[in-house]
Write an enzyme that holds these catalytic residues in place. Structure first.
Site, mmCIF file in Angstrom:
data_model
loop_
_atom_site.group_PDB
_atom_site.id
_atom_site.type_symbol
_atom_site.label_atom_id
_atom_site.label_comp_id
_atom_site.label_asym_id
_atom_site.label_seq_id
_atom_site.Cartn_x
_atom_site.Cartn_y
_atom_site.Cartn_z
ATOM 1 N N LYS A 153 4.125 -5.396 -1.484
ATOM 2 C CA LYS A 153 2.873 -5.316 -2.227
ATOM 3 C C LYS A 153 1.760 -4.952 -1.260
ATOM 4 O O LYS A 153 1.684 -5.524 -0.174
ATOM 5 C CB LYS A 153 2.604 -6.699 -2.841
ATOM 6 C CG LYS A 153 1.596 -6.698 -3.961
ATOM 7 C CD LYS A 153 2.217 -6.236 -5.229
ATOM 8 C CE LYS A 153 1.246 -6.259 -6.383
ATOM 9 N NZ LYS A 153 1.719 -5.368 -7.457
ATOM 10 N N LYS A 159 8.384 3.148 -12.277
ATOM 11 C CA LYS A 159 8.842 1.757 -12.448
ATOM 12 C C LYS A 159 10.351 1.689 -12.304
ATOM 13 O O LYS A 159 10.875 0.824 -11.625
ATOM 14 C CB LYS A 159 8.459 1.199 -13.831
ATOM 15 C CG LYS A 159 7.045 0.785 -14.073
ATOM 16 C CD LYS A 159 6.550 -0.405 -13.292
ATOM 17 C CE LYS A 159 6.040 -0.027 -11.935
ATOM 18 N NZ LYS A 159 4.686 0.312 -11.735
ATOM 19 N N TRP A 162 7.031 -6.724 7.023
ATOM 20 C CA TRP A 162 7.493 -5.464 6.437
ATOM 21 C C TRP A 162 7.403 -4.459 7.576
ATOM 22 O O TRP A 162 6.310 -4.119 8.024
ATOM 23 C CB TRP A 162 6.595 -5.065 5.268
ATOM 24 C CG TRP A 162 7.053 -3.868 4.516
ATOM 25 C CD1 TRP A 162 7.940 -3.833 3.487
ATOM 26 C CD2 TRP A 162 6.610 -2.515 4.703
ATOM 27 N NE1 TRP A 162 8.087 -2.552 3.039
ATOM 28 C CE2 TRP A 162 7.294 -1.724 3.764
ATOM 29 C CE3 TRP A 162 5.724 -1.895 5.581
ATOM 30 C CZ2 TRP A 162 7.107 -0.348 3.673
ATOM 31 C CZ3 TRP A 162 5.531 -0.529 5.494
ATOM 32 C CH2 TRP A 162 6.227 0.238 4.540
ATOM 33 N N CYS A 177 2.567 -7.143 5.513
ATOM 34 C CA CYS A 177 3.140 -8.411 5.979
ATOM 35 C C CYS A 177 2.253 -9.584 5.558
ATOM 36 O O CYS A 177 1.154 -9.393 5.063
ATOM 37 C CB CYS A 177 3.231 -8.391 7.492
ATOM 38 S SG CYS A 177 3.874 -6.868 8.156
ATOM 39 N N GLU A 204 4.618 7.109 -14.817
ATOM 40 C CA GLU A 204 4.639 5.679 -14.508
ATOM 41 C C GLU A 204 5.981 5.042 -14.904
ATOM 42 O O GLU A 204 6.529 4.217 -14.171
ATOM 43 C CB GLU A 204 3.460 4.981 -15.215
ATOM 44 C CG GLU A 204 3.415 3.469 -15.093
ATOM 45 C CD GLU A 204 3.273 2.933 -13.662
ATOM 46 O OE1 GLU A 204 3.071 3.715 -12.732
ATOM 47 O OE2 GLU A 204 3.400 1.710 -13.497
ATOM 48 N N ARG A 244 4.620 -9.838 -0.004
ATOM 49 C CA ARG A 244 3.877 -8.960 0.897
ATOM 50 C C ARG A 244 4.783 -8.264 1.905
ATOM 51 O O ARG A 244 4.335 -7.398 2.651
ATOM 52 C CB ARG A 244 2.868 -9.796 1.688
ATOM 53 C CG ARG A 244 1.803 -10.393 0.834
ATOM 54 C CD ARG A 244 0.758 -9.366 0.616
ATOM 55 N NE ARG A 244 -0.281 -9.835 -0.258
ATOM 56 C CZ ARG A 244 -1.307 -9.089 -0.586
ATOM 57 N NH1 ARG A 244 -1.429 -7.883 -0.125
ATOM 58 N NH2 ARG A 244 -2.211 -9.543 -1.402
ATOM 59 N N ASN A 252 -0.630 -8.486 11.254
ATOM 60 C CA ASN A 252 -0.487 -7.482 10.189
ATOM 61 C C ASN A 252 -1.290 -6.266 10.615
ATOM 62 O O ASN A 252 -2.393 -6.432 11.136
ATOM 63 C CB ASN A 252 -1.084 -7.975 8.872
ATOM 64 C CG ASN A 252 -0.284 -9.086 8.262
ATOM 65 O OD1 ASN A 252 0.782 -9.425 8.729
ATOM 66 N ND2 ASN A 252 -0.827 -9.662 7.195
ATOM 67 N N GLY A 253 -0.788 -5.081 10.347
ATOM 68 C CA GLY A 253 -1.546 -3.877 10.701
ATOM 69 C C GLY A 253 -0.793 -3.079 11.745
ATOM 70 O O GLY A 253 0.401 -3.312 11.988
ATOM 71 N N HIS A 282 10.952 24.653 -17.819
ATOM 72 C CA HIS A 282 10.690 25.468 -16.626
ATOM 73 C C HIS A 282 11.526 25.005 -15.436
ATOM 74 O O HIS A 282 11.193 25.314 -14.294
ATOM 75 C CB HIS A 282 9.201 25.435 -16.276
ATOM 76 C CG HIS A 282 8.339 26.012 -17.357
ATOM 77 N ND1 HIS A 282 8.286 27.356 -17.613
ATOM 78 C CD2 HIS A 282 7.554 25.413 -18.283
ATOM 79 C CE1 HIS A 282 7.468 27.574 -18.641
ATOM 80 N NE2 HIS A 282 7.025 26.405 -19.071
ATOM 81 N N GLU A 308 11.554 2.397 -8.569
ATOM 82 C CA GLU A 308 11.236 1.433 -7.511
ATOM 83 C C GLU A 308 11.977 0.109 -7.652
ATOM 84 O O GLU A 308 12.269 -0.536 -6.652
ATOM 85 C CB GLU A 308 9.729 1.221 -7.348
ATOM 86 C CG GLU A 308 9.018 0.578 -8.486
ATOM 87 C CD GLU A 308 7.502 0.538 -8.274
ATOM 88 O OE1 GLU A 308 7.038 0.609 -7.141
ATOM 89 O OE2 GLU A 308 6.795 0.429 -9.295
HETATM 90 C C1 F6R Z 1 3.943 0.671 -7.972
HETATM 91 C C2 F6R Z 1 3.005 0.083 -7.051
HETATM 92 C C3 F6R Z 1 2.348 0.951 -6.036
HETATM 93 C C4 F6R Z 1 0.841 0.655 -6.022
HETATM 94 C C5 F6R Z 1 0.152 1.469 -4.932
HETATM 95 C C6 F6R Z 1 -1.349 1.231 -4.913
HETATM 96 O O1 F6R Z 1 4.458 -0.263 -8.852
HETATM 97 O O2 F6R Z 1 2.751 -1.091 -7.101
HETATM 98 O O3 F6R Z 1 2.586 2.295 -6.312
HETATM 99 O O4 F6R Z 1 0.313 0.970 -7.276
HETATM 100 O O5 F6R Z 1 0.675 1.104 -3.681
HETATM 101 O O6 F6R Z 1 -1.661 -0.109 -4.720
HETATM 102 P P1 F6R Z 1 -3.092 -0.674 -5.023
HETATM 103 O O7 F6R Z 1 -3.343 -0.548 -6.477
HETATM 104 O O8 F6R Z 1 -3.054 -2.096 -4.562
HETATM 105 O O9 F6R Z 1 -4.057 0.153 -4.228
#
Ligand code: F6R
Length: 608
Positions: A603, A485, A74, A2, A481, A27, A100-101, A504, A488
């Site tokens: 994020k 991408k 969030w 958040c 990866e 966030r 937050n938390g 397999h 998500e």
């Molecule tokens: C994917 C993504 C997440 C972060 C993960 C770790 O696009 O952004 O999978 O990579 O939450 O986040 P950090 O790097 O901030 O520890």
């Protein structure tokens, strides 16, 4: 997760708080709220939905207040509803809290407060904070907050205002970041500097269990146990341009296109051509200590975990040191074996990810030297590690990580080079890698020129519901990866596999509706990957290949080819992921998804 912003000063608070909230929306974006102190008392508004919904609520109201707090949420405890949105208030409606938390002992605290007659209106853990502060409040908001926090277990970044103290915000932190921004005749609190950067770049990072009393002219900091602290003001080097879209439709696209520059930043000043090695003083390790490393653990989450997997291939291949890659969320609950020669690296863009922090602390408890690969300067992980390397990618606002990933891999290549040159790698090979590293930013620029071609491919496939991503060796983690991408941001189901594993199991899924994205570079496994492609084509699967420039033959074997320039094998993941980022981006946009704020995500994951 958040976002928090608070303001006390001479300007009208509401527009300033809303602007700050918009910068924090990445966030968390499932509900939002604001509380201000007007002449008639504490006024608040909150609702489920994005900041724009909150703005609409505020639209016809007049606010003169020059103090307030605001939050974008969030959801963790309690669904994203109007009632569960922050701020939360005490029984009398005098005290407002944003948080937050997670308060872990909120159930027992709530029972206690229930017995004392407090009335709750939400399902959140946060609301107990407002009532607990009310319980202790006797005219001194700072003291009441300290008393309340001394009862709390869990994590918090909070901001509190009270009707009786119209010039004061109380802020506190434990495990969830909080900064104080200092201005002239005005001060701010925020969970993220992006929220306040337009107004000030002078900040104080609160440490765990610190509480601050902030008024327009000054602030004081002490601990929850009332020990006074001398705050250290730091200047943030991030600029406003870096946290704005700069003409791009989305932050994600802007960040993909920033990669030539961010990769240059990751390299700058860190290569020594003369000696064919890299220079990473931030590791804080002497030559002898680096030389004694005989095992490396890389721990991270999500995209950063994929970077760790690439790091494993790089370090083992170049420096011949055994590497283990651990999900931070698993590492924290395992019994990891740490020997004298073991070094642990934690990798985190935000430097705030709870699981990664916990892995770092567990590794330290076991006696390991723990180093960080972080983006956000001054973040918790950056501060708690014994040393490390900043990736210098600048603020990453798009929820899907892109530029941080390539810079993490670049830094891992520098670490590999450093360790390799102390061991068996020759000077000539070291210089060959350095030459290749210097070319990478330009090669990324070249790949980005194919954006419209990649967009055309995306337009052909965006309606598919399942994708398979395949790669081998250094490019197996890139397949993971690429799939992450896509899922998500576009909500298309995608799986990443080592190409040879397909037979397999996953091969059962292949038909004309299950396209495969295959990284098929001219490397030592090229022929084997071509066989995997043939297996897909034999089952009518469509193949989009990422191939090495000059490999004309592959064009006849697949449906679409995206070429990337030649580089040394170790660096290929930094190039091969770029088309996959663009492919995911364009498919998501075509599907009408909000790529910067994908559903259910936010994020920086600061909950377990
Ligand atoms: C994917 C993504 C997440 C972060 C993960 C770790 O696009 O952004 O999978 O990579 O939450 O986040 P950090 O790097 O901030 O520890």
């Amino acid at each position: 997760m958040c976002g928090i912003i608070g303001y006390v000063g001479k300007e009208k608070a509401v527009p300033l708080l809303i602007e700050g909230l918009k910068r924090l929306e990445y966030r968390g974006y499932d509900s939002a709220g604001i509380a201000v102190l007007e002449d008639q008392g504490l006024i608040y508004e909150k609702c489920a939905g994005k900041i724009s919904a909150l703005e609409a609520l505020l639209d016809d109201k007049k606010f003169d207040s020059t103090i307030g707090i605001a939050h974008t949420r969030w959801a963790t405890h309690g669904e994203p509803t109007d009632l569960n949105a922050h701020p939360h208030l005490d029984c009398k409606g005098n005290i407002a809290v944003i948080h937050n938390g997670i308060i872990e002992n909120y159930r027992s605290l709530r029972e206690l407060l229930d017995r004392k007659g407090h009335k709750f209106t939400s399902d959140t853990d946060t609301e107990i904070l407002a009532h607990l502060i009310e319980e202790y409040y006797d005219g001194d908001l700072m003291e009441a907050t300290q008393a309340a926090l001394s009862q709390v277990e869990g994590t918090y970044g909070i901001a509190v205002i009270c009707k009786d103290n119209p010039r004061q915000i109380v802020a506190a932190r434990h495990g969830s970041p909080l900064v104080i921004g200092t201005g002239k005749g005005e001060n701010f609190v925020a969970s993220d500097v992006a929220a306040i950067l337009r107004h000030t770049n002078r900040v104080v990072y609160l440490e765990d269990r610190e509480v601050a009393l902030v008024d327009p002219e000054s602030f004081v900091v002490s601990t929850v146990d009332k020990t006074e602290v001398t705050p250290q003001i730091q200047e943030i080097s991030w600029t406003l341009d870096q946290i704005e879209k700069g003409g791009f439709p989305h932050f994600m696209l802007k960040e993909i296109f920033e990669q030539p520059a961010t990769l240059r930043n990751a390299i700058r000043g860190r290569l020594n051509y003369e000696e064919g090695t890299s220079r990473l003083n931030g590791l804080n390790l002497q030559y002898e200590e680096l030389h004694l490393i005989d095992r490396i653990i890389l721990s991270a989450c999500g995209t950063a975990w994929h970077a760790a997997l690439v790091g494993e291939y790089m370090i083992e291949d170049a420096a011949l040191i055994p590497v283990e890659v651990e999900y931070a969320s698993e590492f924290r609950y395992r019994s990891p074996i740490i020997n004298e020669g073991t070094i642990v690296f934690v990798i985190s863009q935000s430097g705030e990810t709870t699981d990664t922090q916990a892995a770092l602390r567990e590794a330290k408890r076991k006696g390991a030297t723990v180093l960080g690969i972080c983006n956000v300067v001054g973040s918790t992980i950056a501060r708690e590690t014994d040393g490390g390397v900043y990736i210098h990618a600048g603020p990453e606002i798009g929820v899907a990580s892109t530029k941080a990933f390539t810079s993490q891999m670049m830094v891992l290549s520098l670490i590999s080079l450093l360790l390799a040159r102390m061991r068996t790698m020759s000077l000539e090979r070291g210089r060959e890698i350095i030459d290749a590293i210097y070319k990478i930013p330009e090669q990324v620029e070249q790949i980005l020129k194919n954006d419209s071609y990649i967009k055309d491919i995306a337009e052909k496939y965006y309606q598919k519901n399942n994708f398979l991503y395949l790669g081998r060796g250094f490019n197996f983690p890139v397949a993971l990866e690429g799939a992450l991408k896509l899922k998500e941001i576009s909500y298309i189901h995608a799986e990443g596999y080592p190409a040879a594993e397909m037979k397999h199991g996953p091969i059962a899924l292949i038909d004309e509706n299950m396209p495969a994205v295959v990284i098929a570079l001219k490397d030592k496994v090229h022929d084997k990957v071509l066989s995997n492609i043939a297996e897909i084509k034999a089952r009518k699967g469509k193949v989009i290949a990422v191939a090495t420039e000059g490999d004309e033959e592959i064009a006849d074997k697949v449906d679409h080819v995206i070429y990337i320039p030649q580089t040394v094998e170790l660096l290929t993941p930094i190039l091969s992921v770029i088309p996959l980022q663009l492919l995911a981006y364009h498919m998501a946009v075509k599907r009408g998804c909000n790529v910067d704020q994908p559903r259910n995500l936010a994020k920086s994951v600061t909950v377990e």
